[in-house]
Structures are given as structure tokens and as C-alpha cells.
Design an enzyme around this catalytic site. Structure first.
Site, PDB file in Angstrom:
ATOM      1  N   LYS A  11      -1.299 -12.374  13.002  1.00  0.00           N
ATOM      2  CA  LYS A  11      -2.764 -12.478  13.004  1.00  0.00           C
ATOM      3  C   LYS A  11      -3.245 -13.692  12.210  1.00  0.00           C
ATOM      4  CE  LYS A  11      -4.384  -8.704  11.283  1.00  0.00           C
ATOM      5  NZ  LYS A  11      -3.103  -8.280  10.745  1.00  0.00           N
ATOM      6  N   THR A  12      -2.760 -13.803  10.976  1.00  0.00           N
ATOM      7  CA  THR A  12      -3.216 -14.891  10.115  1.00  0.00           C
ATOM      8  C   THR A  12      -2.690 -16.233  10.610  1.00  0.00           C
ATOM      9  OG1 THR A  12      -3.336 -13.418   8.197  1.00  0.00           O
ATOM     10  CG2 THR A  12      -3.195 -15.773   7.754  1.00  0.00           C
ATOM     11  N   SER A  59       0.589  -5.822  10.542  1.00  0.00           N
ATOM     12  CA  SER A  59       1.129  -6.771   9.576  1.00  0.00           C
ATOM     13  C   SER A  59       2.430  -7.381  10.092  1.00  0.00           C
ATOM     14  CB  SER A  59       1.389  -6.055   8.246  1.00  0.00           C
ATOM     15  OG  SER A  59       1.959  -6.920   7.311  1.00  0.00           O
ATOM     16  N   HIS A  87      -9.330  -4.352  13.285  1.00  0.00           N
ATOM     17  CA  HIS A  87      -8.262  -4.930  12.464  1.00  0.00           C
ATOM     18  C   HIS A  87      -7.733  -6.138  13.228  1.00  0.00           C
ATOM     19  CE1 HIS A  87      -4.086  -4.488  10.406  1.00  0.00           C
ATOM     20  NE2 HIS A  87      -4.886  -5.243   9.693  1.00  0.00           N
ATOM     21  N   ARG A 115       0.828  -1.195   0.000  1.00  0.00           N
ATOM     22  CA  ARG A 115       0.000   0.000   0.000  1.00  0.00           C
ATOM     23  C   ARG A 115       0.872   1.259   0.000  1.00  0.00           C
ATOM     24  NH1 ARG A 115      -1.993   1.208   4.136  1.00  0.00           N
ATOM     25  NH2 ARG A 115      -0.930  -0.234   5.546  1.00  0.00           N
ATOM     26  N   ASP A 157      -8.471 -11.123   9.281  1.00  0.00           N
ATOM     27  CA  ASP A 157      -7.965  -9.743   9.235  1.00  0.00           C
ATOM     28  C   ASP A 157      -8.942  -8.647   9.637  1.00  0.00           C
ATOM     29  OD1 ASP A 157      -5.738  -8.024   8.658  1.00  0.00           O
ATOM     30  OD2 ASP A 157      -6.721  -7.427   6.807  1.00  0.00           O
ATOM     31  N   ARG A 163       2.688 -11.996  -0.953  1.00  0.00           N
ATOM     32  CA  ARG A 163       1.345 -12.269  -0.436  1.00  0.00           C
ATOM     33  C   ARG A 163       0.679 -13.402  -1.197  1.00  0.00           C
ATOM     34  NH1 ARG A 163      -0.926  -9.373   4.134  1.00  0.00           N
ATOM     35  NH2 ARG A 163       0.387  -7.535   4.403  1.00  0.00           N
ATOM     36  N   LYS A 197      -8.302  -2.817   1.488  1.00  0.00           N
ATOM     37  CA  LYS A 197      -8.216  -1.841   2.571  1.00  0.00           C
ATOM     38  C   LYS A 197      -9.080  -0.616   2.319  1.00  0.00           C
ATOM     39  CE  LYS A 197      -5.540  -4.152   5.307  1.00  0.00           C
ATOM     40  NZ  LYS A 197      -6.142  -4.784   6.516  1.00  0.00           N
TER      41      LYS A 197
END
Length: 537
Positions: free
Chosen positions: A244-245, A240, A222, A61, A259, A324, A202
Site C-alpha cells: 500500500k505505502t 500490511s 484501509h 499490535r 493507509d 517501522r 489504529k
């Protein structure tokens, strides 16, 4: 214009200014979109069957190029500043017209989808994309209507995505040639000059972060979330790279989402229909569920193949460390269907502390929970930029500052109310370094982090003794099943205890300096949770 695929009744792109297009491909199946990407020379198959594409100039991003239209609706509601940059409505209209002109005679790929797994809050979306893989990404990441639902589909929000269109900053009011512009009044997002698919995802997350808390009374988060066999929901906040994942993909628990979620009066629900996982250093041993999800229908972004093969070298970050993979949530074999859960019993704040200061797990008081939520701390490792030799601290309010159109205290107040209402236990988990900072210490082993989280979820940490961290004041367990006791207190893992004290003091000062911008809106309980900086002699 020729039209192909499943077009809803009464669908008309001229309503959003798109006229005289080339071919329009409506709601193609994933296999059809893959075929278009391959035939267009914009992607290749990896040996797993996933489509490998390159997003071009931007592999992440571009936060400084994200704008919000400042008008009567947003002027007094959006948190303007270094996250939400204003753009004039007339500039938006002119940019929109120039994008529509660019797309004349060009093929477009339309994907109809929706956000929010709880039907009470469903938001219908229409993505009009220049690239087939952008449309496939939208199909992977958002929730997918049934064939019957598509027939009468009516979008509430539109996204026009054209990586090949480059803005002219002098004309369009942007910072440079790439942009993502949100218009809350017209319910439209314009994305151009960048192929990075995360801008699509996003952009909608930012929309939900505006609409749900302000208009629907729902806390947007988030975070990832999963649910146990007994129906207990757990939520994992984190920036990030903090896990989390990885940590929500637990073979013993069903995944709600990885997410973005909402927390309503009924419980937690996923905003999305897919996962967008970082895959640098991905291995079958460390992250088996994500590894198995990299198959046909998934999209790999900016990866490198082993020379002369189509086998991905997941350790190769020469194009970007932000490699990704996006895939539909159904690629994970144990998911919650639908993607909803009850009120969480446990919330985990994940941080990757490259300084090696914070405990691997600690229990937070309500005041500490609010302090750390507003702080949103993690630390990136050195070496990612030329000349950077020490870890770099990042403070991102609510663990998602870049996506917050409202002031962080709005989300923090809502979280605080829900924590007290539902008696939630809050844990701070350091997935970063132990025994020293990056370069000296070692990264916390994933198996230990999983064991600590499992112990917290099972209530096994409710019956152990705790001691207080001398600087951050958090409560550290003195024992935990399947975890060596000596790693639970970070200071004991450092050979040089004096160096630990100096580093902890330095980090504490960074916390306090960052929190200064929020202290006027914090109550006494939150202010008392600030770390204690050693007094100088």
C-alpha cells in the site's frame, strides 16, 4: 504541576480524571519532543537525523487485547466476536481510574491533533502520553492544527497512553497486562502495557470505522490513495506488507495518503497527516520516496544499527520483521494539498500471494470485486515462526478486519454502491510470488508491478486482449507495456504445471472455506464469483 508549551484556552485534564500530575508538556514542537526522548535516554539519533526508539515488549499490535465497551450504544451495533471483544463499562471506569492514579506525579506529553482532511468530517483528538515519542508519533500521524486553531482547541476524543502501566487481568477484565480499550459513549481510548505506537493510530481508525459509515454515510477504507496530473484518483487496498505505502508513493502521482481514507459523496479524503511505513529491507533504489522521508522528525521503531555505527541496517529483522518508520506526510515531496481527491476511477486490491497462484494483475467484474473485498486475502511467507514451512493464508475482511467495529457486509455494501455509482474499474494485483510458491519461485519485481499499475491508470489495459483464469475466473491481460508477456499468466511461469494446478485448487478451497461465514449475506452475483474447485474423480 508545571505546564509548558502551547496549551489551549480552557484546557483542563481534570475533566478526564487526570490530577496531581508531574510536569505537563503541551503541544511541543517535534524538535522539542525529540530532545526529551534523547535526554530521557529513550531514543538515539540515526545518521539520517531520524529518532530511533524501541517500543519494548511489543513490536506490533496485539489484536487479542483490544476491547470495546459494551453498553447501550454498542450492544446492538458492534460486530462482536473474534475482533471486537466486549468489556463491561464498570471495568472500563475502574481501569481508567487506575491509569489516572498511575500517572500521578508523572510527566505527561499532550498532543492536540485531528483526523479527517475533509473539514466536513474533522474529528478533534487529544493524546495524553507518558512518553515523548508517543506524543511525537501522534503529531506525525494525525493532522496538525495551526497555532491559531490550537488556542481554542476542543477535543472530541481523548486517548490516554501509558506504556508503563500494566493491567491486572483479574482486576481489570483484560486478557493480560497490555490493553487497548475503546469507549464509544465516553469517546475515550485507554492504551497501556505496550509501547507499540501503532495502537494509537489504529485505535482512532477503529473509531472512524464505527462513526463515519454509521453516522455520517462515509465509507471508511484501509487503503492508500494518490492522484494523477489529470485529477484521477486511485485507491490501493491491502493488508500490511502487500505494498500500500510503496505503490502509492509514485513519483508521477501526488500522494493523498498511505493507509486510511474515507469515501464521501464528494470523493476521497485522508484520515491522517502522516505515513507509517514498514522499513524492513528498505533501500533508496526500490523505494526512494520513503528512503528520503527517513530524516529529522521521523521516528524509526525497533531497527538495528550496523555494528559500531548509527547507520540503520534495514535488512536486519532480529528485533522484529515489523520495523517501522513514521513521518509527517510533508516528508514526501509530491503530496496532494489538502489530502483529498475526487471519486476514484481505479481501485487496486493488493495481495502478496506467497503461493504464486494469482496473476500479477487481473481485472475484476463487480461480483468478483465484492467477493475479493469481503475475502481480503494475502499469504505470509514461511520462516517467520518456528515450524512453519509453507506459506500461511490470511483472510481479513475488507482488507482490515482487525479494525472493523461493524459487520464487514456494511462496508462491502457501501463499496458496491459506490463502485456502480462511479463506474470504477477494479484490479487484483499480486505483489507476491511468480514461477512457484515461496522457496521455489521468485518475488514479483517491483518495477513490473509499477508498470502494470501505470498501464491500468493510463487506460492502456483497456485496449488489450484478456483471458480468463481457469480457477479464479478473473480476467488476465495477455500483454502489458514494459512487462514480459510470459509472466502475466501465472501458470505459464511454473515449470511444473501439475504442481500449479494442485496449488491453485488448494488456494481456491481456502477461499471458499473462508467465505462460508459470509455467504448468507451475499447475493447471487457475489456467490458466482467464487473460485472453482476441481471435482475429485
Amino acid at each position: 504541576m508545571n505546564e509548558f508549551g502551547t496549551k489551549p484556552k480552557n484546557a483542563d485534564l481534570t475533566k478526564i480524571g487526570l490530577r496531581h500530575l508531574g510536569d505537563a508538556f503541551w503541544n511541543l514542537e517535534p524538535a522539542e519532543l525529540v530532545e526529551h526522548s534523547i535526554l530521557n535516554g529513550e531514543g538515539v539519533f540515526a545518521d539520517s537525523g531520524a529518532l530511533a526508539i524501541e517500543t519494548g515488549e511489543f513490536t506490533g499490535r496485539s489484536p487479542k487485547d483490544k476491547f470495546c465497551v459494551k453498553d447501550a450504544k454498542t450492544e446492538d451495533t458492534v460486530w462482536w466476536g473474534d475482533v471486537n471483544f466486549p468489556i463491561d463499562p464498570a471495568k472500563f471506569d475502574a481501569l481508567h481510574a487506575r491509569m489516572c492514579a498511575y500517572l500521578m506525579e508523572r510527566d505527561v506529553y499532550i498532543k492536540d491533533a485531528y483526523a479527517c482532511a475533509d473539514p466536513t468530517y474533522r474529528m478533534n483528538l487529544r493524546v495524553v502520553a507518558e512518553k515523548p515519542w508517543s506524543a511525537q508519533f501522534a503529531g506525525n500521524m494525525f493532522l496538525r492544527p495551526t497555532k491559531t486553531e490550537l488556542e481554542s482547541f476542543e477535543p472530541e476524543w481523548h486517548i490516554i497512553n501509558a506504556p508503563g502501566f500494566r493491567a491486572d487481568a483479574a482486576i481489570d477484565g483484560t486478557r493480560q497486562h497490555n490493553f487497548a480499550v475503546i469507549n464509544f459513549t465516553k469517546k475515550m481510548i485507554l492504551i497501556g502495557g505496550t509501547g507499540y505506537t501503532g495502537e494509537i493510530k489504529k485505535g482512532i481508525f477503529t473509531v472512524l470505522n464505527y462513526v463515519l459509515p454509521q453516522e455520517r454515510g462515509v465509507l471508511s477504507m484501509h487503503c492508500s490513495a494518490n492522484i494523477g496530473h489529470d485529477g484521477d484518483t486511485a485507491v490501493f487496498f491491502g493488508l500490511s506488507g502487500t505494498g500500500k505505502t510503496t505503490l502509492s508513493a509514485d513519483p508521477e502521482r501526488r500522494l493523498i495518503g498511505d493507509d486510511e481514507h474515507g469515501w464521501s459523496d464528494q470523493g476521497v479524503f485522508n484520515f491522517e497527516g502522516g505515513c507509517y511505513a514498514k522499513c524492513i529491507d528498505l533501500t533508496a533504489e526500490k523505494e526512494p520516496q520513503i528512503w528520503e522521508a527517513v530524516k529529522f522528525g521521523a521516528i524509526l521503531e525497533n531497527i538495528v544499527f550496523e555494528e559500531g555505527t548509527t547507520k540503520v541496517d534495514f535488512a536486519d529483522g532480529t528485533k522484529t520483521e515489523n520495523t517501522r518508520v513514521s513521518y509527517p506526510i510533508e516528508h514526501i515531496n509530491n503530496i496532494a494539498e489538502p489530502s483529498v481527491g475526487g471519486h476514484p476511477k481505479n481501485i487496486f486490491f493488493l495481495t502478496c500471494d506467497a503461493y504464486g497462484v494469482l496473476p500479477p494483475i487481473s481485472k475484476l467484474s463487480p461480483g468478483q470485486a465484492m467477493y475479493h473485498f469481503i475475502s481480503g486475502y494475502t499469504a505470509k511467507v514461511a520462516g517467520t515462526e518456528a515450524g512453519v514451512t509453507e506459506p500461511q493464508s490470511t483472510f481479513s475482511a475488507c482488507f482490515g478486519k482487525a479494525f472493523l467495529p461493524l459487520h464487514p457486509t456494511k462496508y462491502a455494501d457501501m463499496l458496491g454502491e459506490k463502485m456502480k455509482q462511479h463506474d470504477v474499474r477494479i484490479w487484483l494485483v499480486n505483489t507476491g510470488w511468480s514461477g512457484g510458491a515461496y522457496g521455489t519461485g521468485q518475488r514479483m519485481k517491483l518495477k513490473f508491478t509499477r508498470a502494470m499499475i501505470t498501464a491500468a491508470l493510463r487506460g492502456e489495459l483497456d485496449v488489450v486482449e484478456y483471458k480468463q483464469h481457469p480457477v479464479f475466473g478473473v480476467s488476465m491481460p495477455t500483454s502489458c507495456p514494459n512487462v514480459p508477456a510470459e509472466i502475466l499468466d501465472p501458470r505459464t511461469t511454473w515449470a511444473d504445471k501439475g504442481a500449479y494446478d494442485v496449488t491453485a485448487d488448494k488456494l481456491a478451497k481456502q477461499f471458499n472455506d473462508n467465505f462460508n461465514k459470509y455467504k448468507d449475506g451475499a447475493n447471487a452475483e457475489i456467490l458466482a464469483a467464487a473460485p472453482k474447485v476441481a471435482e475429485k474423480a
